[in-house]
Design an enzyme around this catalytic site. Structure first.
Site, short mmCIF file in Angstrom:
data_model
loop_
_atom_site.label_atom_id
_atom_site.label_comp_id
_atom_site.label_asym_id
_atom_site.label_seq_id
_atom_site.Cartn_x
_atom_site.Cartn_y
_atom_site.Cartn_z
N LYS A 7 0.84 -1.21 0.00
CA LYS A 7 0.00 0.00 0.00
C LYS A 7 0.87 1.26 0.00
CE LYS A 7 -3.27 3.02 0.69
NZ LYS A 7 -4.31 3.32 -0.28
N CYS A 10 -3.37 11.16 1.28
CA CYS A 10 -2.51 9.97 1.17
C CYS A 10 -1.10 10.27 0.67
CB CYS A 10 -3.16 8.96 0.23
SG CYS A 10 -4.77 8.47 0.81
N1 SAJ Z 1 -1.19 15.06 -9.13
C1 SAJ Z 1 -0.25 15.74 -9.90
N2 SAJ Z 1 0.10 15.22 -11.11
C2 SAJ Z 1 -0.44 14.05 -11.57
C3 SAJ Z 1 -1.38 13.35 -10.76
C4 SAJ Z 1 -1.72 13.88 -9.54
O1 SAJ Z 1 0.26 16.80 -9.52
O2 SAJ Z 1 -0.10 13.66 -12.69
C5 SAJ Z 1 -1.57 15.60 -7.81
C6 SAJ Z 1 -3.06 15.89 -7.67
O3 SAJ Z 1 -3.38 17.12 -8.21
C7 SAJ Z 1 -3.24 15.82 -6.18
C8 SAJ Z 1 -2.25 14.73 -5.75
O4 SAJ Z 1 -1.35 14.60 -6.83
O5 SAJ Z 1 -2.88 17.03 -5.55
C9 SAJ Z 1 -2.85 13.39 -5.43
O6 SAJ Z 1 -3.93 13.09 -6.31
P1 SAJ Z 1 -4.16 11.62 -6.90
O7 SAJ Z 1 -5.38 11.66 -7.71
O8 SAJ Z 1 -2.90 11.15 -7.55
O9 SAJ Z 1 -4.34 10.67 -5.63
P2 SAJ Z 1 -5.24 10.72 -4.29
O10 SAJ Z 1 -4.36 11.21 -3.18
O11 SAJ Z 1 -6.53 11.40 -4.50
O12 SAJ Z 1 -5.51 9.16 -4.08
C10 SAJ Z 1 -4.40 8.27 -3.97
C11 SAJ Z 1 -4.55 7.20 -5.06
N3 SAJ Z 1 -3.35 6.38 -5.10
C12 SAJ Z 1 -2.74 6.07 -6.28
O13 SAJ Z 1 -3.13 6.47 -7.36
C13 SAJ Z 1 -1.54 5.17 -6.19
C14 SAJ Z 1 -5.78 6.37 -4.76
O14 SAJ Z 1 -5.93 5.32 -5.70
C15 SAJ Z 1 -5.71 5.79 -3.34
O15 SAJ Z 1 -6.88 5.03 -3.05
C16 SAJ Z 1 -5.62 6.93 -2.38
O16 SAJ Z 1 -4.42 7.68 -2.67
C17 SAJ Z 1 -5.51 6.37 -0.97
O17 SAJ Z 1 -6.52 6.37 -0.26
O18 SAJ Z 1 -4.43 5.86 -0.59
#
Ligand code: SAJ
Length: 436
Positions: A216, A270
């Protein structure tokens, strides 16, 4: 690996979900909607009362319906204290304690202490909260043993990480693959069979709980580090006079390259936190820590882009569009936008005027967020007469903006696009766009 066909319960199997937050409440509804008798346990009576009277208040309408459908029925009972159940799922928060440089496991311990006296031989306890490797077997296992009548061999104990993604919680909860790892084979099998009853995705079994816990953390650390490389490359690209995103699109034409999107940093519950847990029992986290620092530092880079555009922040009116941590959600936890707004209030050599507080007029607008501890403006109150516009979140409403109208409404013409929302038409409208 198993899974793929949800068969649900027959009403006689009982599942207690401890902690009715953004993971626990949807999880409780998932089991209650699939034929299990569920006890939703939360130590905050006011939260239970709110749920009873107002129902669920997620920003996702389908999820609210899904929860409300079982609230107040015999499928989902809300309780302040633990009750005996065949299964106990621990879905409580595990924040990072920066003073101790360690995960704060107090909520997990408290949940286990409450469960222990209710445990019966053959019952199964599953930890879903994100925790450092070893927590399920050691911290939870020991707490259950110490506070109850049963030895570890008498009950099942496993870890199965939550997988909720704000914006599509229900879809991901029902559809995602799950990982389960027990402290022995029997525990792994018990947790696997439980989740196979309610999720469409495959269930992957880990050799033990610590491996599942590590997997995880590895997932979110991988994503955080990959965003960091995108962010670092974006800064390097701009140093070379190259606009990052079009260059990334070309690079991604290679079959084994998949650069993520650069942005103003990483928020949410997360990604900014989970990688830190890995440093608790390991010194080999230099890259992981650097990635965190790169992502956290992006708000200063965005501020530098803004300052370069304006010459000075002093006396500038700055429209900040987006406070949520990512597009089309209302969630502001650990949002880079919130930190960015704070940096605008930090005095710098360039900002400070005649020794007093810098007179920066920051106008924050977010059509998804209702309450955030900052003064939120309507679109026109934020944009009209602004010297600069900064995109911090990629909401659809912002993608739909017409650049010509934006240019007419602003006083000066600086646009900092930290989210890749703008295209050539923004330049053509006479706006001075600085893009990540
Ligand atoms: N972000 C970027 N560039 C990208 C992708 C995301 O800057 O290319 C930023 C987003 O804007 C945001 C942050 O990253 O600020 C996180 O967003 P996210 O959509 O990547 O992830 P979370 O935090 O909403 O959810 C994550 C996910 N984990 C993964 O994709 C590995 C989700 O699937 C998990 O269930 C969740 O964490 C969790 O609960 O652990």
């Amino acid at each position: 690996m198993t899974g793929g066909s949800v068969h649900g319960g027959d009403g006689t199997t009982t599942v207690s979900v401890h902690g009715l937050g953004y993971v626990g409440l949807p999880t409780a509804a998932l089991f209650a909607n699939n034929g299990y008798t569920v006890y939703g346990i939360d130590t905050q009576p006011e939260k239970l009362e709110r749920l009873r009277t107002d129902g669920a208040d997620f920003q996702e309408a389908e999820l609210n319906d899904y929860v409300d459908r079982v609230l107040g029925t015999d499928a989902l009972h809300l309780r302040e204290r633990p009750v005996a159940s065949d299964y106990h799922l621990i879905c409580v928060p595990t924040p990072f304690d920066h003073d101790q440089d360690a995960a704060d496991l107090s909520y997990v311990r408290a949940a286990a202490e409450g469960i222990a006296p209710k445990l019966r031989p053959g019952d199964t306890v599953v930890v879903e909260s994100t925790v450092p490797p070893g927590t399920t077997a050691n911290v939870v296992g020991e707490t259950l043993e110490r506070n109850g009548d049963l030895l570890r061999e008498a009950f099942n104990l496993a870890f199965c990480p939550e997988t909720v993604l704000p914006g599509s919680i229900l879809d991901e909860l029902r559809g995602n693959d799950r990982i389960v790892g027990g402290i022995d084979d029997e525990a792994t099998a018990a947790a696997r069979d439980l989740f196979a009853g309610v999720v469409d995705g495959a269930i992957h079994t880990a050799p033990d709980a610590a491996t599942a816990e590590f997997a995880k953390l590895a997932q979110n650390t991988h994503r955080d580090a990959n965003i960091a490389i995108a962010n670092e490359l974006a800064k390097v690209a701009r140093d070379h006079g190259v606009v990052p995103r079009p260059a990334f699109e070309l690079a991604n034409e290679h079959p084994r390259v998949d650069l993520l999107h650069p942005g103003p940093g990483v928020g949410g519950h997360c990604l900014p936190v989970d990688p830190l847990y890995l440093g608790q029992h390991s010194d080999h986290v230099a890259l992981i820590e650097h990635a965190r620092a790169v992502n956290d530092g992006m708000v200063y880079y965005v501020r530098d882009l803004l300052e370069d555009g304006l010459g000075s922040l002093a006396d500038a009116s700055i429209a900040v569009f987006g406070l949520a941590y990512k597009g089309n959600v209302a969630d502001t936890r650990n949002s880079p936008a919130t930190r960015f707004v704070e940096t605008l209030g930090e005095p710098t050599a360039k900002v400070a005027t005649d020794g007093g507080e810098p007179a920066v007029d920051v106008r924050v607008h977010d059509p998804h967020v209702e309450e955030a501890g900052v003064d939120l403006r309507t679109e026109s109150a934020a944009l009209d007469g602004a010297d600069a516009l900064v995109f911090m979140t990629d909401h659809d409403e912002f993608t739909d903006l017409d650049p010509t109208t934006v240019a007419e409404r602003m006083d000066d013409n600086v646009v900092v696009d930290a989210r890749g929302l703008t295209d050539e038409s923004w330049h053509e409208a006479g706006l001075d766009v600085r893009r990540l």
